[in-house]
Design a protein around this motif. Structure first.
Motif, PDB file in Angstrom:
ATOM      1  N   ARG A 485      31.476  84.074   7.992  1.00  0.00           N
ATOM      2  CA  ARG A 485      32.816  83.974   8.575  1.00  0.00           C
ATOM      3  C   ARG A 485      33.820  83.449   7.533  1.00  0.00           C
ATOM      4  N   GLU A 527      34.043  87.786  24.847  1.00  0.00           N
ATOM      5  CA  GLU A 527      34.435  86.430  24.474  1.00  0.00           C
ATOM      6  C   GLU A 527      33.729  85.371  25.326  1.00  0.00           C
ATOM      7  N   ALA A 530      30.265  84.450  23.700  1.00  0.00           N
ATOM      8  CA  ALA A 530      30.358  84.350  22.240  1.00  0.00           C
ATOM      9  C   ALA A 530      29.140  83.651  21.635  1.00  0.00           C
ATOM     10  N   TRP A 534      26.441  85.459  19.244  1.00  0.00           N
ATOM     11  CA  TRP A 534      26.236  84.948  17.887  1.00  0.00           C
ATOM     12  C   TRP A 534      24.744  84.750  17.607  1.00  0.00           C
ATOM     13  N   GLY A 559      34.085  88.471  12.762  1.00  0.00           N
ATOM     14  CA  GLY A 559      35.275  88.241  13.565  1.00  0.00           C
ATOM     15  C   GLY A 559      36.312  89.346  13.504  1.00  0.00           C
ATOM     16  N   SER A 561      38.646  92.390  14.627  1.00  0.00           N
ATOM     17  CA  SER A 561      39.242  92.808  15.894  1.00  0.00           C
ATOM     18  C   SER A 561      38.752  94.205  16.264  1.00  0.00           C
TER      19      SER A 561
END
Length: 595
Positions: A485, A527, A530, A534, A559, A561
């Motif tokens: 990330r 979301e 999440a 992950w 991450g 979009s």
């Protein structure tokens, strides 16, 4: 339009003076030509009438090569040097001055259009516009000083649509943007290209060879119009790699080559001197057959030096003049693999480590930053294992095998020779999935994903497997999903890194699985799951086929979009990206019930 400073038929000259004559020579050049430049302080894309290279302060090879390229026709390169040569490369440089060709004025045919410095530029401009009308990508290839960046800008000035410009750094696109003039043009950093590709625009890419190949290919495939420019035999050393490894993968490109220098006449003696001194046009040996032998390189032999450096330039995305200086000066050990009389492989190695505990602790606390000892520095300062800096390490700086002799075990044989007797062996390289696979296939472990010259090409450190290294490898596997990330890498690279490190089972329960199946079917927003996503994607996504793995990793770990995912995949709308991600998640869960 005013003709540029570079339009002159006068050759450049090389002038060596001692300390006693330096001030007089500088004053004379300033009086006759105006302000000049100093090595290391010449802006990218600048044109200067003369250059001061004060070798008494040391040899800055990369800066010297770049500065010489900025000197225009009729100009002078002033070398100040009167001490005995201190290193083998200084011997080489001073010997080279005895063989600089005599300046000969040549008359070039002036272009009919004053916008162009050469007929080559004018012809390539017309050819490029014809190809762009047919929506074929245009590739401009040229040696340094041929005016390709300016030509790129002149083409952008013809765009009926907005212009997007990208390059490794904003400074790399300075001359391009100047040439575009008043046409609306926006510089897009490489790590923002993916999202901007959905625009209806012309894309201009300067120094394309210094960008990740996957990114360049995506621009060529998806842009309304794409023009890619890069240097072939330049002091960056990127262009040959581009020609060999990126150009063949483009779809029906129009390839245009600029041969005539824009800043000085053809057959300029200073350009020839620079090419010979730094082997800017070095190529590997040809031929060779029979058994492969491994031995120390004979770098005092010009033919073998050219063969070794030619291999390195072809194999690595960035090889600079300073790399040649280190080879010649023997700062690092070089071995070659030969077949018959031909050099078919080479490996360059640096000896590092063997530190005492006090030094390792100083480095770990940030009180000392040693130069040229990457492995023990990373072990001490970044991986928090200063005790391992006591090991004597061998770091592979470069390894290269000729294209037609790859997959014969030549690289492995060179590496085995280096590893013999070493307490620790490893390499650091600009991250690339294929390179990473070579190292893991040779028994090395990925222990760190670090920073790099570009956020899209971070560095990777691999070390030969062993008990201590395996512990670092497991920690890297634990931390890698979180590090991704912070390193906005390409999804393909992220997946390759995940495959190269050990994974732990995901920490999810039956309730998590039920929610994840709801995400795969569609009603549940991602979301809201999440954490479970992950855990699952970190642990198991790398087991999927490349396209599905990259999609999930890009969304969940990097991450990205939905719009960016759609743009990368060439999908018409974000809903298509959502549907594809649901399908990939269903595959990961072992279910096919998606909408």
């Amino acid at each position: 339009m005013q003709r540029p400073l570079s339009l002159t038929d006068e050759p450049r000259r090389l002038l060596r003076v001692t300390t006693a004559g330096a001030d007089e020579a500088i004053a004379r050049l300033s009086a006759s030509h105006g302000p000049g430049g100093v090595v290391g302080r010449v802006p990218l894309g600048a044109e200067i009438p003369w250059l001061l290279a004060d070798l008494r302060e040391g040899l800055w090879a990369d800066e010297l090569a770049a500065g010489v390229g900025a000197v225009v026709g009729g100009g002078t390169v002033l070398l100040v040097h009167d001490a005995p040569p201190r290193t083998p490369f200084e011997h080489r440089l001073l010997r080279s001055l005895d063989h600089v060709g005599a300046p000969v004025s040549t008359q070039r045919t002036p272009p009919s259009d004053a916008r162009f410095a050469t007929v080559d530029q004018q012809r390539a401009f017309a050819d490029a516009l014809r190809s762009l009308r047919r929506r074929r990508p245009v590739v401009l290839l040229a040696d340094r000083g041929r005016g390709k960046s300016t030509l790129l800008g002149l083409l952008g000035a013809e765009a009926p649509l907005p212009v997007r410009v990208t390059a490794p750094e904003p400074a790399s696109a300075a001359s391009l943007l100047r040439a575009i003039g008043e046409v609306p043009a926006t510089f897009v950093p490489p790590d923002a290209v993916e999202e901007a590709l959905g625009d209806d625009a012309w894309w201009l890419v300067d120094e394309a060879a210094a960008l990740p190949p996957a990114l360049v290919l995506r621009i060529a495939e998806r842009a309304r119009r794409a023009i890619l420019a890069t240097t072939v035999h330049g002091y960056e050393g990127t262009g040959r790699h581009f020609e060999l490894h990126v150009l063949p993968r483009l779809r029906r490109p129009t390839v245009l080559r600029l041969g005539t220098p824009a800043r000085y006449p053809a057959d300029d003696p200073v350009e020839r001197w620079l090419h010979d001194l730094f082997l800017l046009d070095a190529e590997p040996d040809e031929g060779g057959g029979g058994l492969v032998a491994i031995r120390e390189a004979r770098l005092d032999d010009e033919r073998e030096l050219r063969a070794v450096f030619g291999l390195l330039v072809r194999a690595h995305y960035r090889t600079r003049p300073s790399d040649l200086v280190r080879l010649v000066d023997g700062d690092q050990r070089t071995l070659v693999a030969t077949s018959g009389d031909a050099v078919i492989g080479a490996i360059v190695v640096a000896d590092e480590g063997g530190w005492d505990a006090d030094r390792a602790e100083r480095v770990a606390r940030g009180e000392e930053r040693p130069r040229g000892e990457l492995i023990p520095e990373v072990l001490s300062a970044h991986l928090a294992h200063p005790e391992l800096a006591a090991l004597r390490a061998r770091r592979v700086v470069r390894v290269a095998v000729r294209e037609d002799r790859r997959r014969e075990g030549v690289g492995r044989a060179l590496l085995a020779e280096v590893e013999r007797g070493a307490e620790l062996c490893g390499a650091s390289f600009a991250a690339d999935p294929d390179v990473l696979r070579f190292w893991t296939g040779a028994g090395h472990r990925l222990v760190r994903l670090g920073a790099g010259p570009s956020t899209l090409r971070p560095s990777m450190l691999v070390l030969r497997a062993g008990p201590d290294v395996d512990a670092l490898w497991r920690r890297c596997g634990r931390d890698l999903p979180h590090a991704l990330r912070e390193r906005p890498v390409e999804p393909a690279l992220a997946v390759a890194a995940l495959r190269a490190t050990p994974r732990e089972p995901p920490r999810i329960d039956d309730a998590d699985l039920a929610e994840l199946r709801a995400c795969a079917r569609g009603p549940r927003h991602w979301e809201w799951s999440a954490r479970a996503l992950w855990e699952l994607v970190s642990a198991e996504a790398a087991s999927l086929p490349d396209d599905e793995a990259e999609l999930l990793v890009a969304r969940v770990l990097l991450g990205w979009s939905w719009d960016r995912l759609a743009a990368r995949a060439g999908l018409p709308h974000r809903t298509e990206a959502v549907r594809a991600a649901r399908s990939a998640l269903a595959s990961l869960l072992g279910s096919g019930d998606t909408r």
